[in-house]
Design an enzyme around this catalytic site. Structure first.
Site, PDB file in Angstrom:
ATOM      1  N   TYR A   1       0.833  -1.198   0.000  1.00  6.91           N
ATOM      2  CA  TYR A   1       0.000   0.000   0.000  1.00  6.91           C
ATOM      3  C   TYR A   1       0.872   1.254   0.000  1.00  6.91           C
ATOM      4  O   TYR A   1       0.559   2.249  -0.662  1.00  6.91           O
ATOM      5  CB  TYR A   1      -0.920  -0.001   1.222  1.00  6.91           C
ATOM      6  CG  TYR A   1      -1.873  -1.164   1.250  1.00  6.91           C
ATOM      7  CD1 TYR A   1      -3.042  -1.156   0.486  1.00  6.91           C
ATOM      8  CD2 TYR A   1      -1.609  -2.296   2.028  1.00  6.91           C
ATOM      9  CE1 TYR A   1      -3.913  -2.227   0.501  1.00  6.91           C
ATOM     10  CE2 TYR A   1      -2.474  -3.380   2.042  1.00  6.91           C
ATOM     11  CZ  TYR A   1      -3.629  -3.341   1.278  1.00  6.91           C
ATOM     12  OH  TYR A   1      -4.488  -4.412   1.286  1.00  6.91           O
TER      13      TYR A   1
ATOM     14  N   ASN B   1     -12.114  -1.202  -5.379  1.00  9.30           N
ATOM     15  CA  ASN B   1     -11.929  -1.623  -6.766  1.00  9.30           C
ATOM     16  C   ASN B   1     -13.135  -2.448  -7.222  1.00  9.30           C
ATOM     17  O   ASN B   1     -13.426  -3.490  -6.631  1.00  9.30           O
ATOM     18  CB  ASN B   1     -10.636  -2.452  -6.872  1.00  9.30           C
ATOM     19  CG  ASN B   1     -10.524  -3.205  -8.176  1.00  9.30           C
ATOM     20  OD1 ASN B   1     -11.039  -2.792  -9.203  1.00  9.30           O
ATOM     21  ND2 ASN B   1      -9.833  -4.333  -8.124  1.00  9.30           N
TER      22      ASN B   1
ATOM     23  N   CYS C   1      -6.099  -5.909  -7.408  1.00  7.72           N
ATOM     24  CA  CYS C   1      -5.901  -5.487  -6.015  1.00  7.72           C
ATOM     25  C   CYS C   1      -5.392  -6.634  -5.142  1.00  7.72           C
ATOM     26  O   CYS C   1      -4.866  -6.395  -4.050  1.00  7.72           O
ATOM     27  CB  CYS C   1      -7.185  -4.896  -5.441  1.00  7.72           C
ATOM     28  SG  CYS C   1      -8.639  -5.931  -5.605  1.00  7.72           S
ATOM     29  N   HIS C   2      -5.529  -7.877  -5.619  1.00  4.99           N
ATOM     30  CA  HIS C   2      -5.023  -9.014  -4.849  1.00  4.99           C
ATOM     31  C   HIS C   2      -3.496  -9.042  -4.813  1.00  4.99           C
ATOM     32  O   HIS C   2      -2.909  -9.777  -4.014  1.00  4.99           O
ATOM     33  CB  HIS C   2      -5.551 -10.332  -5.436  1.00  4.99           C
ATOM     34  CG  HIS C   2      -5.156 -10.551  -6.867  1.00  4.99           C
ATOM     35  ND1 HIS C   2      -5.849  -9.991  -7.919  1.00  4.99           N
ATOM     36  CD2 HIS C   2      -4.125 -11.256  -7.426  1.00  4.99           C
ATOM     37  CE1 HIS C   2      -5.278 -10.348  -9.067  1.00  4.99           C
ATOM     38  NE2 HIS C   2      -4.229 -11.112  -8.789  1.00  4.99           N
TER      39      HIS C   2
ATOM     40  N   GLU D   1      -1.292 -17.013 -10.406  1.00  8.38           N
ATOM     41  CA  GLU D   1      -0.421 -16.111 -11.159  1.00  8.38           C
ATOM     42  C   GLU D   1       1.051 -16.478 -10.981  1.00  8.38           C
ATOM     43  O   GLU D   1       1.845 -16.325 -11.920  1.00  8.38           O
ATOM     44  CB  GLU D   1      -0.674 -14.664 -10.739  1.00  8.38           C
ATOM     45  CG  GLU D   1      -2.029 -14.161 -11.192  1.00  8.38           C
ATOM     46  CD  GLU D   1      -2.266 -12.692 -10.890  1.00  8.38           C
ATOM     47  OE1 GLU D   1      -3.140 -12.102 -11.537  1.00  8.38           O
ATOM     48  OE2 GLU D   1      -1.583 -12.141 -10.002  1.00  8.38           O
TER      49      GLU D   1
END
Length: 276
Positions: free
Chosen positions: A211, A234, A242-243, A269
């Site tokens: 952040y 989001n 955002c993950h 991912e």
């Protein structure tokens, strides 16, 4: 998306859920038995989708995986050039094309707009998708918070719009996103939120940031708490990633749609980035 693809997504969704709920490594035989498949067939289906074995994938679903990502794949975002938020802008991140809203559209909060919605299965659980004629305007996962809460959350972002259940309209958007195709998006948000979401799009798949890094990237390093709020607002989960934002300590932190979903997205991912 083919019937076979949908079947495989169901299999993977159930497998991830089973793995996530277990406190220890689940054997291939146990997973296959839970899914009513032979170990050989389950291994083939899972590896085709994930690119690795179920055992290897479980390693990416552990809580320690997030801390490993922070040590090895922590992305320091460069401060981006200012973008003109007073008019329609385009942002690109892999297969994404985003058309931001004008201030007039934002002020109307969807007045006179009909939004189609539908419930769609994904490898990460059921998702609620919403779309306008211009593109996808909402995508959230329901497995942790339920359908009612998911719908209330996404529809509240367009308080003056009308909503019609029409899965035939929204499904192509979701299929395009899952298959790596082009997804047209229409977002509603204030200038600060849009700048945060733009920063999220610059985080490469398979990598993470904090952040604080995002606050610095948008030129407001003291706005860490406000950044966290904007990240949580989001409207397009997964596609606007955002993950990929973790706490400075490496802990997962919160996730609007549930931390089990966040772990699954990060695991997927990581596997994909390592297979390139």
């Amino acid at each position: 998306m083919t019937v076979e693809d949908r079947y495989h997504y169901q299999v993977i969704r159930r497998a991830i859920s089973h793995i996530d709920q277990s406190k220890s490594t689940v054997t291939l035989e146990a997973l296959a038995r839970d899914l009513g498949m032979s170990p050989q067939h389950f291994q083939k289906v899972f590896s085709k989708w994930a690119g690795v074995s179920p055992k290897r994938y479980q390693q990416y679903l552990t809580l320690d995986h997030a801390k490993t990502l922070m040590k090895t794949r922590h992305t320091l975002l460069n401060i981006a050039e200012d973008v003109g938020l007073s008019s329609t802008g385009r942002l690109h991140d892999l297969f994404l094309r985003w058309e931001a809203m004008s201030p007039g559209d934002y002020a109307r909060k969807g007045a006179g707009l009909q939004i189609s919605y539908g419930w769609c299965e994904t490898p990460f659980g059921e998702a609620l998708a919403m779309a306008t004629p211009r593109g996808l305007c909402g995508l959230g996962f329901t497995s942790e918070i339920g359908r009612e809460a998911s719908f209330a959350d996404l529809s509240a972002r367009w308080p003056n719009a009308s909503f019609v259940e029409n899965p035939l309209v929204v499904r192509p958007f979701v299929d395009a996103a899952l298959s790596g195709g082009t997804a047209q998006l229409q977002l509603i948000g204030g200038p600060f939120q849009i700048k945060v979401w733009e920063a999220l799009l610059s985080i490469p798949s398979g990598q993470v940031t904090t952040y604080g890094d995002i606050a610095a990237a948008i030129g407001n390093p003291k706005a860490v708490r406000a950044v966290g709020t904007a990240v949580g607002r989001n409207p397009i989960s997964w596609l606007i990633p955002c993950h990929r934002v973790l706490r400075k300590s490496g802990d997962l932190g919160g996730y609007h749609w549930g931390t089990p979903v966040k772990r699954a997205l990060l695991a997927f991912e990581t596997v994909q980035s390592e297979s390139i």
